[in-house]
Design an enzyme around this catalytic site. Structure first.
Site, mmCIF file in Angstrom:
data_model
loop_
_atom_site.group_PDB
_atom_site.id
_atom_site.type_symbol
_atom_site.label_atom_id
_atom_site.label_comp_id
_atom_site.label_asym_id
_atom_site.label_seq_id
_atom_site.Cartn_x
_atom_site.Cartn_y
_atom_site.Cartn_z
ATOM 1 N N THR A 1 -0.029 0.054 -7.831
ATOM 2 C CA THR A 1 -1.376 -0.511 -7.677
ATOM 3 C C THR A 1 -1.348 -1.736 -6.774
ATOM 4 O O THR A 1 -2.256 -1.948 -5.961
ATOM 5 C CB THR A 1 -1.990 -0.857 -9.049
ATOM 6 N N CYS A 2 -0.293 -2.529 -6.889
ATOM 7 C CA CYS A 2 -0.180 -3.744 -6.084
ATOM 8 C C CYS A 2 -0.091 -3.425 -4.595
ATOM 9 O O CYS A 2 -0.695 -4.097 -3.767
ATOM 10 C CB CYS A 2 1.052 -4.540 -6.526
ATOM 11 N N SER A 3 0.656 -2.376 -4.256
ATOM 12 C CA SER A 3 0.885 -2.006 -2.854
ATOM 13 C C SER A 3 -0.179 -1.071 -2.283
ATOM 14 O O SER A 3 -0.372 -1.022 -1.073
ATOM 15 C CB SER A 3 2.251 -1.324 -2.698
#
Length: 156
Positions: A47-49
């Site tokens: 989700t972060c990337s």
């Protein structure tokens, strides 16, 4: 947990650039600035990337037009944060490497993921004005809504 009206805790961050390593503390980084600090559980994680950091990269010009600096915080070392910054074309975003998680803990926004990764940051975003928190947007576990670039842009 840090609250609206609280000053950011003092902390010295290490940065890695093409010119080498440098350091700066929270007072220096945030004095006289409006900023969004958004925190991710880990660099290079799904989700972060795929959404969190890319959302801020895509809207960076709009934040800049509003006079808001962008900072991405993660409990990773400065070398990992630099590599992730380069991989994500996020050069306009200051990457805050909180290697030991001490800044995240001082904010009261750390979580323990156990064997999966140990101490990490919860997913959250802070609006900051001259080093003072004006808004805390902490996500519920497993969520990605209130700390997104789109949500934060509505608040600045």
């Amino acid at each position: 947990m840090i609250q609206t009206g609280d000053a950011l805790p003092g902390h010295e961050f290490t940065f890695v650039t093409d010119s080498g390593k440098s350091t700066a503390d929270t007072h220096t980084l945030f004095a006289g600035k409006k900023a969004v600090i958004f925190a991710v559980p880990g660099a290079f994680t799904p989700t972060c990337s795929q959404a969190h950091l890319p959302g801020f990269v895509a809207l960076e010009d709009e934040f800049q037009r509003k006079g808001v600096a962008l900072f991405c915080l993660s409990v990773n070392d400065a070398f990992v944060m630099r590599a992730w910054q380069q991989q994500q074309n996020a050069e306009a975003i200051t990457m805050l490497a909180d290697g030991a998680g001490s800044f995240t803990q001082a904010l009261g926004l750390a979580k323990d993921t156990g064997e999966f990764g140990g101490l990490r940051a919860q997913r959250f975003a802070l609006l900051v004005d001259n080093g003072v928190v004006t808004q805390v947007c902490a996500e519920a576990p497993g969520q990605f809504e209130v700390s997104s670039a789109e949500a934060m842009l509505k608040l600045v």
